[in-house]
Design an enzyme around this catalytic site. Structure first.
Site, mmCIF file in Angstrom:
data_model
loop_
_atom_site.group_PDB
_atom_site.id
_atom_site.type_symbol
_atom_site.label_atom_id
_atom_site.label_comp_id
_atom_site.label_asym_id
_atom_site.label_seq_id
_atom_site.Cartn_x
_atom_site.Cartn_y
_atom_site.Cartn_z
ATOM 1 N N SER A 167 0.799 -1.211 0.000
ATOM 2 C CA SER A 167 0.000 0.000 0.000
ATOM 3 C C SER A 167 0.842 1.275 0.000
ATOM 4 C CB SER A 167 -0.952 0.041 1.198
ATOM 5 O OG SER A 167 -0.199 0.155 2.383
ATOM 6 N N TYR A 207 -3.432 0.612 -2.694
ATOM 7 C CA TYR A 207 -4.519 1.195 -1.914
ATOM 8 C C TYR A 207 -3.941 2.064 -0.804
ATOM 9 C CZ TYR A 207 -3.348 -2.471 1.423
ATOM 10 O OH TYR A 207 -2.678 -3.275 2.297
#
Length: 117
Positions: free
Chosen positions: A25, A58
């Site tokens: 991420s 993300y």
């Protein structure tokens, strides 16, 4: 018909950390997320202006006003601390709505802080 358009953009943020041994991420300063209309868990596309790498991941919310832009896991191999990146999120919307939609675009300072304009 739905089309995918730019929803949010953090233009030219500086990478502050690259943590290879994290699950994955990008960690982004909460103040930058809020200003750009981004949320934790949202998919983002990242362009590294220094080496041309393009990838997606993300978001994890980072400490507010920390200036944190940290690539985690495998994405850490695509950046170096000090690289300048563009972080973008897209949204699907109706074709007619997309014609008048205005994305949120922010331009953080060199220390990844927000400046009043």
């Amino acid at each position: 018909m739905l089309v995918e358009v730019l929803k949010s953009k953090i233009h030219c943020a500086t990478v502050t950390e690259a943590n290879l041994h994290y699950m994955g991420s990008i960690t982004i300063d909460e103040a930058l997320m809020e200003a750009a209309g981004l949320i934790a868990g949202e998919r983002v596309y990242i362009v590294n202006n220094m080496n041309g790498e393009r990838f997606d991941t993300y978001i994890i919310k980072g400490p507010r006003n920390s200036g944190c832009i940290c690539l985690n896991g495998a994405a850490a191999r695509k950046v170096q601390v000090g690289d300048v990146v563009i972080i973008m999120a897209y949204a699907q919307m109706d074709f007619e709505e997309a014609k008048t939609f205005t994305p949120k675009v922010i331009f953080p300072g060199t220390d990844n802080t927000l400046t009043l304009s």
